[in-house]
Design a protein around this motif. Structure first.
Motif, PDB file in Angstrom:
ATOM      1  N   ALA A 108     -13.281   7.712 -30.738  1.00 28.09           N
ATOM      2  CA  ALA A 108     -12.743   6.940 -29.338  1.00 28.09           C
ATOM      3  C   ALA A 108     -12.026   5.786 -29.807  1.00 28.09           C
ATOM      4  N   LYS A 109     -12.697   4.906 -30.736  1.00 25.33           N
ATOM      5  CA  LYS A 109     -12.452   3.588 -31.097  1.00 25.33           C
ATOM      6  C   LYS A 109     -11.926   3.614 -32.784  1.00 25.33           C
ATOM      7  N   SER A 110     -10.898   3.017 -33.070  1.00 23.69           N
ATOM      8  CA  SER A 110     -10.620   2.732 -34.328  1.00 23.69           C
ATOM      9  C   SER A 110     -11.069   1.770 -34.959  1.00 23.69           C
ATOM     10  N   ARG A 111     -11.719   0.939 -34.326  1.00 23.16           N
ATOM     11  CA  ARG A 111     -12.435  -0.276 -34.646  1.00 23.16           C
ATOM     12  C   ARG A 111     -13.527  -0.475 -33.917  1.00 23.16           C
ATOM     13  N   VAL A 112     -14.692  -1.026 -34.360  1.00 27.64           N
ATOM     14  CA  VAL A 112     -16.057  -1.286 -33.580  1.00 27.64           C
ATOM     15  C   VAL A 112     -16.569  -2.410 -34.184  1.00 27.64           C
ATOM     16  N   THR A 113     -17.247  -3.232 -33.376  1.00 25.21           N
ATOM     17  CA  THR A 113     -18.030  -4.563 -33.914  1.00 25.21           C
ATOM     18  C   THR A 113     -19.444  -4.172 -33.482  1.00 25.21           C
ATOM     19  N   VAL A 114     -20.157  -4.181 -34.393  1.00 28.95           N
ATOM     20  CA  VAL A 114     -21.728  -3.899 -34.211  1.00 28.95           C
ATOM     21  C   VAL A 114     -22.438  -5.222 -34.525  1.00 28.95           C
ATOM     22  N   PRO A 115     -23.362  -5.455 -33.433  1.00 32.99           N
ATOM     23  CA  PRO A 115     -24.187  -6.663 -33.339  1.00 32.99           C
ATOM     24  C   PRO A 115     -25.220  -6.663 -34.422  1.00 32.99           C
ATOM     25  N   ALA A 116     -25.734  -8.095 -34.693  1.00 32.17           N
ATOM     26  CA  ALA A 116     -26.537  -8.328 -35.747  1.00 32.17           C
ATOM     27  C   ALA A 116     -27.687  -7.287 -35.365  1.00 32.17           C
ATOM     28  N   HIS A 117     -28.347  -6.453 -36.253  1.00 34.14           N
ATOM     29  CA  HIS A 117     -29.749  -5.802 -36.195  1.00 34.14           C
ATOM     30  C   HIS A 117     -29.431  -4.719 -35.042  1.00 34.14           C
ATOM     31  N   GLY A 118     -28.073  -4.277 -34.922  1.00 30.94           N
ATOM     32  CA  GLY A 118     -27.853  -3.463 -33.580  1.00 30.94           C
ATOM     33  C   GLY A 118     -27.056  -2.113 -34.158  1.00 30.94           C
ATOM     34  N   LYS A 119     -26.671  -1.505 -33.257  1.00 32.26           N
ATOM     35  CA  LYS A 119     -25.994  -0.098 -33.347  1.00 32.26           C
ATOM     36  C   LYS A 119     -25.043   0.098 -32.296  1.00 32.26           C
ATOM     37  N   VAL A 120     -24.021   0.906 -32.677  1.00 28.70           N
ATOM     38  CA  VAL A 120     -23.028   1.469 -31.706  1.00 28.70           C
ATOM     39  C   VAL A 120     -22.772   2.878 -31.644  1.00 28.70           C
ATOM     40  N   THR A 121     -22.845   3.475 -30.640  1.00 23.51           N
ATOM     41  CA  THR A 121     -22.584   4.850 -30.707  1.00 23.51           C
ATOM     42  C   THR A 121     -21.124   5.319 -30.504  1.00 23.51           C
ATOM     43  N   VAL A 122     -20.308   6.043 -30.775  1.00 22.54           N
ATOM     44  CA  VAL A 122     -18.841   6.057 -30.849  1.00 22.54           C
ATOM     45  C   VAL A 122     -18.580   7.585 -30.385  1.00 22.54           C
ATOM     46  N   PRO A 123     -18.029   7.942 -29.605  1.00 24.38           N
ATOM     47  CA  PRO A 123     -17.746   9.529 -29.278  1.00 24.38           C
ATOM     48  C   PRO A 123     -16.603   9.669 -30.133  1.00 24.38           C
ATOM     49  N   PHE A 124     -16.259  11.195 -30.613  1.00 22.25           N
ATOM     50  CA  PHE A 124     -15.122  11.585 -31.229  1.00 22.25           C
ATOM     51  C   PHE A 124     -14.882  12.902 -30.887  1.00 22.25           C
ATOM     52  N   MET A 125     -13.704  13.293 -30.979  1.00 18.57           N
ATOM     53  CA  MET A 125     -13.080  14.686 -30.621  1.00 18.57           C
ATOM     54  C   MET A 125     -12.782  15.385 -32.088  1.00 18.57           C
ATOM     55  N   LEU A 126     -13.091  16.701 -32.390  1.00 16.43           N
ATOM     56  CA  LEU A 126     -12.516  17.406 -33.258  1.00 16.43           C
ATOM     57  C   LEU A 126     -11.894  18.395 -32.901  1.00 16.43           C
ATOM     58  N   SER A 127     -10.650  18.367 -32.950  1.00 17.53           N
ATOM     59  CA  SER A 127      -9.614  19.599 -32.449  1.00 17.53           C
ATOM     60  C   SER A 127      -9.088  20.138 -33.491  1.00 17.53           C
ATOM     61  N   VAL A 128      -9.484  21.485 -33.684  1.00 17.01           N
ATOM     62  CA  VAL A 128      -8.978  22.573 -34.815  1.00 17.01           C
ATOM     63  C   VAL A 128      -7.868  23.156 -34.256  1.00 17.01           C
ATOM     64  N   PRO A 129      -6.694  23.036 -34.991  1.00 20.55           N
ATOM     65  CA  PRO A 129      -5.331  23.560 -34.768  1.00 20.55           C
ATOM     66  C   PRO A 129      -5.070  25.069 -34.719  1.00 20.55           C
ATOM     67  N   GLU A 130      -4.462  25.418 -33.902  1.00 24.56           N
ATOM     68  CA  GLU A 130      -3.841  27.096 -33.998  1.00 24.56           C
ATOM     69  C   GLU A 130      -3.531  27.061 -35.398  1.00 24.56           C
ATOM     70  N   GLY A 131      -3.982  28.386 -35.993  1.00 27.86           N
ATOM     71  CA  GLY A 131      -3.507  28.732 -37.433  1.00 27.86           C
ATOM     72  C   GLY A 131      -4.059  27.886 -38.208  1.00 27.86           C
ATOM     73  N   ALA A 132      -5.244  27.268 -38.058  1.00 27.20           N
ATOM     74  CA  ALA A 132      -5.968  26.699 -39.242  1.00 27.20           C
ATOM     75  C   ALA A 132      -6.510  27.738 -40.014  1.00 27.20           C
ATOM     76  N   GLU A 133      -6.567  27.540 -41.503  1.00 28.99           N
ATOM     77  CA  GLU A 133      -7.385  28.589 -42.143  1.00 28.99           C
ATOM     78  C   GLU A 133      -8.836  28.690 -42.007  1.00 28.99           C
ATOM     79  N   PRO A 134      -9.043  29.961 -41.901  1.00 33.22           N
ATOM     80  CA  PRO A 134     -11.061  30.138 -41.849  1.00 33.22           C
ATOM     81  C   PRO A 134     -11.440  29.682 -43.078  1.00 33.22           C
ATOM     82  N   GLY A 135     -12.553  29.366 -42.864  1.00 34.59           N
ATOM     83  CA  GLY A 135     -13.675  29.023 -43.928  1.00 34.59           C
ATOM     84  C   GLY A 135     -14.071  27.420 -43.687  1.00 34.59           C
ATOM     85  N   ASP A 136     -14.381  26.810 -44.908  1.00 33.95           N
ATOM     86  CA  ASP A 136     -15.140  25.506 -44.747  1.00 33.95           C
ATOM     87  C   ASP A 136     -13.835  24.375 -44.915  1.00 33.95           C
ATOM     88  N   HIS A 137     -14.159  23.555 -44.023  1.00 33.28           N
ATOM     89  CA  HIS A 137     -13.235  21.946 -44.126  1.00 33.28           C
ATOM     90  C   HIS A 137     -13.917  20.861 -44.275  1.00 33.28           C
TER      91      HIS A 137
END
Length: 316
Positions: A108-137
């Motif tokens: 959801a963010k391409s850059r993130v600033t994390v405070p000292a001794h802190g943490k940031v949780t960033v959502p992301f989406m993984l979209s598998v395209p039609e026609g993607a080869e089966p198996g491990d990626h």
């Protein structure tokens, strides 16, 4: 004098640090860590995801700052591969072309600033395209510190550091485990005089994943001499823990105490779940002094033979 700056990207996808503050097996370099957000059941060491072609998955990644000052990171997805040197798990840099997870996963963010001794949780989406080869990626989500640490001296080395949380994605469809052993070679290191000094050999080969799933390979080595005598039989330890689909690794195995005078074969058998393949190469061990003596003897014999034929040839 002008300084020459060289850029290095240090990735730590397999460096683990277990603490009470972070999930077990979080990828960590001592200053920051990257790991999957905990599920409702438990913490996850990596992202283990499965999807069919055309399907999307939502998930979250956590970036933790262990230093006493804020840190800003470039956050991006990358494809994984086996390193040529030892077959270790590595990921593509942000400048390299991505083809799988590196294209399909979008934080959801391409850059993130994390405070000292802190943490940031960033959502992301993984979209598998039609026609993607089966198996491990396989791939990873990478937190890259884009600052360049500059060294001192006439030639300064600039270092850029990154930490990556692994993604193991399986796309639905037929799975084909397949392994191959290729280009087996034996090089000998013989003493000059037979029996005076140690002998050795290096067995080199290529291990290749020709299927579409990640393999945990085992490799067995067997060497036989004249009349089928067993000279060496052991399971090799210097192999990658994971061989990713489509990847090949050039490996070598030392053979201390190899025979100084023998003729035989070396056979390598690679196996993983539901796949097993072998390849072999012949060898001829001969000490240098013996080889030189045989060569000289052959040359002298050839000269004498030619002279004898000339002596018997009538002059017209």
């Amino acid at each position: 004098m002008r300084k020459l700056y060289v850029l290095f990207l240090s990735l730590f996808p397999s460096l683990f640090l277990v603490t009470a503050a972070a999930p077990a097996h979080a990828a960590d370099n001592g200053s920051w860590s990257v790991y999957p957000a905990a599920s409702q059941i438990a913490a996850r060491p990596y992202f283990y995801l499965s999807a069919d072609p055309g399907q999307s998955i939502d998930d979250k990644v956590v970036v933790t700052n262990k230093t006493g000052r804020p840190l800003t990171f470039r956050l991006y997805a990358a494809d994984a591969y086996n390193t040529a040197r030892d077959g270790g798990f590595a990921v593509r840099t942000v400048a390299e072309k991505q083809r799988g997870v590196g294209v399909w996963a979008k934080p959801a963010k391409s850059r993130v600033t994390v405070p000292a001794h802190g943490k940031v949780t960033v959502p992301f989406m993984l979209s598998v395209p039609e026609g993607a080869e089966p198996g491990d990626h396989p791939g990873a989500l990478v937190a890259l510190d884009e600052r360049i640490d500059k060294g001192d001296g006439a030639v300064a080395l600039g270092v850029q550091r990154a930490v990556a949380a692994r993604i193991y994605l399986r796309v639905g469809g037929p799975t084909v485990p397949a392994i191959a052993v290729e280009d087996v070679r034996v090089s000998h290191h013989q003493p000059l005089v037979p029996g005076l000094g140690d002998s050795g050999a290096t067995i080199s080969y290529t291990l290749r994943n020709t299927g579409n799933v990640t393999l945990n390979p085992k490799v067995e080595l067997r060497a036989t001499g004249l009349f089928g005598r067993t000279l060496l039989a052991r399971e090799l330890a210097r192999i990658p823990g994971e061989l990713l689909p489509g990847q090949r690794v050039r490996l070598s195995e030392p053979w201390q105490g190899s025979p100084q005078l023998d003729w035989g074969d070396v056979k390598l058998t690679a196996s993983a779940k539901d796949t097993r393949e072998s390849a072999s190469a012949s060898f001829f061990a001969l000490p240098w002094l013996v080889a030189v003596a045989l060569g000289a003897g052959g040359a002298v014999g050839t000269v004498l033979f030619v002279r004898a034929r000339r002596a018997r040839t009538p002059v017209v």
